[in-house]
Design a protein around this motif. Structure first.
Motif, PDB file in Angstrom:
ATOM      1  N   SER A 187       9.718  28.160  27.959  1.00  0.00           N
ATOM      2  CA  SER A 187       9.742  26.900  27.130  1.00  0.00           C
ATOM      3  C   SER A 187      10.028  26.280  28.216  1.00  0.00           C
ATOM      4  N   ARG A 188      10.134  23.985  28.167  1.00  0.00           N
ATOM      5  CA  ARG A 188      11.466  23.682  28.671  1.00  0.00           C
ATOM      6  C   ARG A 188      12.805  24.396  28.830  1.00  0.00           C
ATOM      7  N   ALA A 189      13.573  23.968  27.446  1.00  0.00           N
ATOM      8  CA  ALA A 189      14.467  25.481  26.826  1.00  0.00           C
ATOM      9  C   ALA A 189      14.857  26.585  27.885  1.00  0.00           C
ATOM     10  N   MET A 204      17.197  29.346  32.198  1.00  0.00           N
ATOM     11  CA  MET A 204      17.299  30.148  33.411  1.00  0.00           C
ATOM     12  C   MET A 204      17.956  29.872  34.532  1.00  0.00           C
ATOM     13  N   VAL A 205      17.349  28.683  35.455  1.00  0.00           N
ATOM     14  CA  VAL A 205      18.100  28.520  36.171  1.00  0.00           C
ATOM     15  C   VAL A 205      19.245  27.762  36.340  1.00  0.00           C
ATOM     16  N   GLY A 206      20.034  27.466  35.121  1.00  0.00           N
ATOM     17  CA  GLY A 206      21.583  27.042  34.595  1.00  0.00           C
ATOM     18  C   GLY A 206      22.063  28.763  35.260  1.00  0.00           C
ATOM     19  N   LEU A 228      26.141  27.858  35.853  1.00  0.00           N
ATOM     20  CA  LEU A 228      26.340  26.661  35.545  1.00  0.00           C
ATOM     21  C   LEU A 228      27.036  26.661  34.282  1.00  0.00           C
ATOM     22  N   ASN A 229      28.192  26.514  34.238  1.00  0.00           N
ATOM     23  CA  ASN A 229      28.713  26.901  32.614  1.00  0.00           C
ATOM     24  C   ASN A 229      28.335  25.643  31.747  1.00  0.00           C
ATOM     25  N   PRO A 230      27.884  26.071  30.417  1.00  0.00           N
ATOM     26  CA  PRO A 230      27.284  25.399  29.326  1.00  0.00           C
ATOM     27  C   PRO A 230      28.145  24.180  28.944  1.00  0.00           C
ATOM     28  N   SER A 231      27.579  23.245  28.502  1.00  0.00           N
ATOM     29  CA  SER A 231      28.536  21.989  28.353  1.00  0.00           C
ATOM     30  C   SER A 231      27.897  21.799  27.134  1.00  0.00           C
ATOM     31  N   TYR A 255      23.268  25.175  28.164  1.00  0.00           N
ATOM     32  CA  TYR A 255      22.307  25.166  29.223  1.00  0.00           C
ATOM     33  C   TYR A 255      21.765  23.757  29.241  1.00  0.00           C
ATOM     34  N   VAL A 256      20.270  23.503  28.468  1.00  0.00           N
ATOM     35  CA  VAL A 256      20.205  22.494  29.020  1.00  0.00           C
ATOM     36  C   VAL A 256      21.522  20.963  29.226  1.00  0.00           C
ATOM     37  N   ASN A 257      22.424  20.682  27.935  1.00  0.00           N
ATOM     38  CA  ASN A 257      23.445  19.893  29.284  1.00  0.00           C
ATOM     39  C   ASN A 257      23.432  20.208  30.683  1.00  0.00           C
ATOM     40  N   ALA A 258      24.382  21.372  30.423  1.00  0.00           N
ATOM     41  CA  ALA A 258      24.773  21.494  32.128  1.00  0.00           C
ATOM     42  C   ALA A 258      23.916  21.356  33.107  1.00  0.00           C
ATOM     43  N   ALA A 259      22.347  21.817  32.507  1.00  0.00           N
ATOM     44  CA  ALA A 259      21.438  21.653  33.379  1.00  0.00           C
ATOM     45  C   ALA A 259      20.578  19.742  33.409  1.00  0.00           C
ATOM     46  N   VAL A 260      21.149  19.285  32.694  1.00  0.00           N
ATOM     47  CA  VAL A 260      21.356  17.372  32.769  1.00  0.00           C
ATOM     48  C   VAL A 260      22.780  16.921  34.054  1.00  0.00           C
ATOM     49  N   ASN A 261      23.501  17.600  33.313  1.00  0.00           N
ATOM     50  CA  ASN A 261      24.304  17.234  34.049  1.00  0.00           C
ATOM     51  C   ASN A 261      24.596  17.554  35.381  1.00  0.00           C
ATOM     52  N   ALA A 262      23.914  19.157  36.233  1.00  0.00           N
ATOM     53  CA  ALA A 262      23.340  19.287  37.135  1.00  0.00           C
ATOM     54  C   ALA A 262      23.160  18.285  38.146  1.00  0.00           C
ATOM     55  N   GLY A 263      21.784  17.569  37.193  1.00  0.00           N
ATOM     56  CA  GLY A 263      20.922  16.165  37.932  1.00  0.00           C
ATOM     57  C   GLY A 263      19.720  17.442  37.818  1.00  0.00           C
ATOM     58  N   LEU A 264      19.275  18.715  37.644  1.00  0.00           N
ATOM     59  CA  LEU A 264      18.380  18.868  37.843  1.00  0.00           C
ATOM     60  C   LEU A 264      17.372  19.092  36.398  1.00  0.00           C
ATOM     61  N   ILE A 265      16.992  18.317  35.156  1.00  0.00           N
ATOM     62  CA  ILE A 265      16.597  17.852  34.413  1.00  0.00           C
ATOM     63  C   ILE A 265      16.536  16.183  33.843  1.00  0.00           C
ATOM     64  N   THR A 266      15.184  15.919  33.198  1.00  0.00           N
ATOM     65  CA  THR A 266      15.746  14.903  32.788  1.00  0.00           C
ATOM     66  C   THR A 266      14.898  14.749  32.069  1.00  0.00           C
ATOM     67  N   GLY A 267      14.779  13.897  30.391  1.00  0.00           N
ATOM     68  CA  GLY A 267      13.959  13.750  29.362  1.00  0.00           C
ATOM     69  C   GLY A 267      13.033  12.635  29.695  1.00  0.00           C
ATOM     70  N   TYR A 268      12.253  12.273  28.545  1.00  0.00           N
ATOM     71  CA  TYR A 268      11.883  11.487  28.261  1.00  0.00           C
ATOM     72  C   TYR A 268      12.398   9.987  28.194  1.00  0.00           C
TER      73      TYR A 268
END
Length: 323
Positions: free
Chosen positions: A191-193, A198-200, A205-208, A225-238
């Protein structure tokens, strides 16, 4: 950012691999080891003891491991230098758990993890006894864990499986987990989450707690982890402000996330996937991974960018990126 963090992590891992003494891994299961250990419940504590007349903590682990064919050092400090490091989240029955600062500084106690947050060990007050690992007296003294049993792995990932090494290393490093029944589900969709987490974790990356998507609530298991990945520029949403965390992720989406994380350069790879046109949104990401031997596609010269990825495929991508 990704490469800098990765270089530090890789240096640490190389040092561990190069300087940890070799230890034979037993083929028995964790349940078998725990059964042997429980046969000695109540045996009295004896300083330097390593027989059924009395044990100290490392004498007890030494005695049991000798019974199952593991060449273990005698002292707790020396035992901690052996085996394979295991994160707290990936503890399995039969792993050795270590503690510091009991009667002296540094590693000073060791026991067998028996599941459900408990261990069995030789204690001064009660002899061989069962105690919680992460609470009570031992909680703030927990230092780490090591694995010595070859069978302590996922029930559905065998040594002949094509992604065995990749899954095993990421599991040992605490980056990926299995299911509560002891399986990994290598052919299940990822899944996306799960990918965000796992990448975080692989990048430390520290959870945000900074909310990013309206469909990822603070109660969601991967929220931080989703929030941290966004802050790091790794993922985007819709465009509608959602992330759809529990939906399966595609191979092209994984390629984009991994390339953003590790910042691979496109070396003008000789790979030319017949289903990857330059107009595809993930074209540069896919070829960056191909250029760096992260992916080679399928035998029919396709990459299948829109196909949903499996847990094993993602493990292989991430393992190769880290190595």
């Amino acid at each position: 950012m990704g490469k800098r963090i990765f270089s530090v992590v890789l240096t640490s891992l190389m040092a561990m691999v190069l300087f940890v003494p070799h230890t034979h891994a037993a083929s028995v299961s964790g349940d078998e080891v725990i059964q042997l250990a429980k046969e000695h419940l109540g045996t009295p504590y004896q300083w330097s003891g390593e027989t059924t007349a009395g044990f100290d903590c490392s004498g007890f682990t030494y005695y049991i491991m000798d019974k199952v064919g593991v060449d273990l050092s005698r002292g707790s400090y020396d035992q901690y230098k052996q085996g394979t490091y295991i994160s707290k989240s990936n503890l399995q029955k039969g792993d050795l758990v270590f503690f510091s600062g009991t009667y002296k500084q540094g590693i000073s106690h060791v026991g067998f993890y028996i599941g459900d947050g408990n261990m069995i060990s030789a204690t001064k007050s009660r002899g061989i006894a069962i105690d919680p690992v992460f609470s009570g007296y031992w909680g703030d003294k927990y230092t780490g864990a090591k694995r010595f049993l070859a069978n302590n792995f996922f029930s559905d990932v065998y040594s002949e499986y094509w992604a065995y090494d990749e899954i095993k290393q990421l599991h040992n490093e605490g980056i990926i987990n299995g299911y509560s029944d002891g399986s990994f589900g290598p052919t299940d969709q990822v899944s996306r989450a799960q990918v965000a987490k796992m990448v975080g974790k692989s990048l430390n990356l520290n959870p945000s707690s900074s909310a990013q998507f309206k469909d990822v609530s603070s109660s969601h298991w991967a929220y931080g982890y989703v929030n941290a990945a966004v802050n790091a520029g790794l993922i985007t949403g819709y465009e509608d402000g959602t992330f759809k965390p529990d939906e399966a992720i595609s191979r092209s989406e994984i390629a984009a996330i991994i390339n953003r994380a590790f910042e691979f350069s496109n070396k003008n790879s000789s790979y030319r996937f017949k289903d990857m046109k330059s107009s595809h949104w993930a074209y540069d990401h896919v070829y960056a991974l191909a250029s760096n031997s992260i992916t080679s596609g399928y035998n029919d010269n396709t990459f299948r960018p829109n196909e949903e990825a499996t847990r094993a495929e993602f493990s292989a991508f991430l393992y190769r990126a880290l190595n």
